[in-house]
Design a protein around this motif. Structure first.
Motif, PDB file in Angstrom:
ATOM      1  N   UNK A 176       1.054  -1.019  -0.107  1.00 49.24           N
ATOM      2  CA  UNK A 176      -0.435  -0.244  -0.122  1.00 49.24           C
ATOM      3  C   UNK A 176       1.004   1.066   0.458  1.00 49.24           C
ATOM      4  N   UNK A 177       0.789   2.450  -0.603  1.00 47.93           N
ATOM      5  CA  UNK A 177       1.140   3.612  -1.042  1.00 47.93           C
ATOM      6  C   UNK A 177       0.773   4.509   0.522  1.00 47.93           C
ATOM      7  N   UNK A 178       1.693   4.552   0.994  1.00 43.00           N
ATOM      8  CA  UNK A 178       1.597   5.922   2.520  1.00 43.00           C
ATOM      9  C   UNK A 178       2.412   6.845   2.058  1.00 43.00           C
ATOM     10  N   UNK A 179       2.020   7.720   1.870  1.00 42.19           N
ATOM     11  CA  UNK A 179       2.381   9.310   1.719  1.00 42.19           C
ATOM     12  C   UNK A 179       3.506   9.914   2.473  1.00 42.19           C
ATOM     13  N   UNK A 236       4.572  13.065   2.119  1.00 45.87           N
ATOM     14  CA  UNK A 236       4.371  14.813   2.107  1.00 45.87           C
ATOM     15  C   UNK A 236       3.008  15.207   1.387  1.00 45.87           C
ATOM     16  N   UNK A 237       2.648  16.318   1.371  1.00 46.90           N
ATOM     17  CA  UNK A 237       1.447  17.128   0.432  1.00 46.90           C
ATOM     18  C   UNK A 237       1.546  16.786  -0.627  1.00 46.90           C
ATOM     19  N   UNK A 238       2.452  17.425  -1.152  1.00 42.94           N
ATOM     20  CA  UNK A 238       3.053  17.138  -2.924  1.00 42.94           C
ATOM     21  C   UNK A 238       2.918  16.355  -3.064  1.00 42.94           C
ATOM     22  N   UNK A 239       3.552  15.134  -2.770  1.00 43.61           N
ATOM     23  CA  UNK A 239       3.721  13.515  -3.272  1.00 43.61           C
ATOM     24  C   UNK A 239       1.863  13.637  -3.661  1.00 43.61           C
ATOM     25  N   UNK A 240       0.536  13.808  -2.197  1.00 43.91           N
ATOM     26  CA  UNK A 240      -0.307  13.337  -3.038  1.00 43.91           C
ATOM     27  C   UNK A 240      -0.750  14.418  -4.068  1.00 43.91           C
ATOM     28  N   UNK A 241      -0.567  16.017  -3.998  1.00 40.70           N
ATOM     29  CA  UNK A 241      -1.263  16.878  -5.184  1.00 40.70           C
ATOM     30  C   UNK A 241      -0.323  16.183  -6.141  1.00 40.70           C
ATOM     31  N   UNK A 264      -4.091  17.348   2.795  1.00 39.50           N
ATOM     32  CA  UNK A 264      -3.922  17.139   4.361  1.00 39.50           C
ATOM     33  C   UNK A 264      -4.984  15.960   5.351  1.00 39.50           C
ATOM     34  N   UNK A 265      -6.315  15.958   4.392  1.00 38.05           N
ATOM     35  CA  UNK A 265      -7.411  14.935   5.802  1.00 38.05           C
ATOM     36  C   UNK A 265      -6.455  14.008   5.068  1.00 38.05           C
ATOM     37  N   UNK A 266      -5.931  13.505   3.737  1.00 39.70           N
ATOM     38  CA  UNK A 266      -4.919  12.256   4.096  1.00 39.70           C
ATOM     39  C   UNK A 266      -3.717  11.772   4.867  1.00 39.70           C
ATOM     40  N   UNK A 267      -3.459  12.545   4.699  1.00 37.26           N
ATOM     41  CA  UNK A 267      -1.927  12.926   5.359  1.00 37.26           C
ATOM     42  C   UNK A 267      -2.700  13.064   7.663  1.00 37.26           C
ATOM     43  N   UNK A 268      -3.599  13.173   7.748  1.00 36.67           N
ATOM     44  CA  UNK A 268      -3.888  13.448   9.061  1.00 36.67           C
ATOM     45  C   UNK A 268      -4.473  11.956   9.104  1.00 36.67           C
ATOM     46  N   UNK A 269      -5.406  11.455   8.736  1.00 40.34           N
ATOM     47  CA  UNK A 269      -5.874  10.478   8.381  1.00 40.34           C
ATOM     48  C   UNK A 269      -4.770   8.847   8.788  1.00 40.34           C
TER      49      UNK A 269
END
Length: 189
Positions: free
Chosen positions: A58-61, A63-68, A112-117
């Motif tokens: 499973x991919x774990x992020x 940074x926010x930039x990685x998600x974007x 932000x929500x994904x990193x928080x979770x």
């Protein structure tokens, strides 16, 4: 609640198609009773969701930039969201740029929500979360922002075929761990 009893309760709620395929496991430290063990979920004998291991499929992020920048994350943008930006800019922005700006705003909130979770998952205690899951309604667990609650709910037999198939759009906005278990469940429905 002891681990064996908790495991038995969790497995009693597994979807019939996942019995024998998905297992809840725990390690403990016999000579270090003050140190908590690891709990994880395996699929076909492979460690998939471990609370402290990021080497799973499973991919774990980070940074926010990685998600974007992740092309696999599809953020739907509605006409209302585009209209809000049009109103704020007083019509000075080209139409094609409005869609990009609306998506950018929405993905920032989503990141932000994904990193928080993800942070909450790494800090959470599996046994406490699983106990809370068992005492919460299935609807609340599915709608939760907590990754573990979503995963447990997706594997639950109380979530039927119709509900699983109707969740496809919702799941696109969830963490890759939730998407992985959604696909697993969808294939077995």
């Amino acid at each position: 609640m002891s681990w064996s009893k908790l495991k038995q309760q969790l497995e009693s709620f597994l979807s019939p198609a996942l019995i024998g395929k998905v297992e809840y496991r725990a390690t403990s430290y016999r000579y270090a009773p003050d140190k908590s063990g690891n709990c994880y979920i395996t699929v076909d004998q492979k460690n998939i969701l471990n609370m402290s291991d990021t080497s799973t499929p499973i991919r774990w992020y980070q940074t926010e930039q990685e998600i974007k920048n992740d092309p696999n994350i599809l953020i739907p943008v509605s006409e209302d969201e585009i209209e809000v930006i049009r109103q704020e800019s007083k019509g000075n922005i080209p139409e094609d740029r409005l869609h990009i700006m609306a998506r950018s705003r929405k993905i920032s909130v989503h990141a932000k929500a994904l990193l928080g979770a993800q942070a909450a998952l790494s800090k959470s205690n599996f046994t406490v979360a699983a106990t809370t899951y068992l005492s919460t309604s299935i609807e609340d667990n599915l709608e939760s922002n907590d990754i573990l609650y979503n995963v447990l709910a997706l594997m639950d037999r109380r979530v039927g075929k119709k509900r699983i198939l109707n969740m496809s759009e919702q799941i696109k906005l969830k963490h890759p761990a939730v998407q992985y278990f959604y696909e697993l469940r969808r294939r077995t429905v």
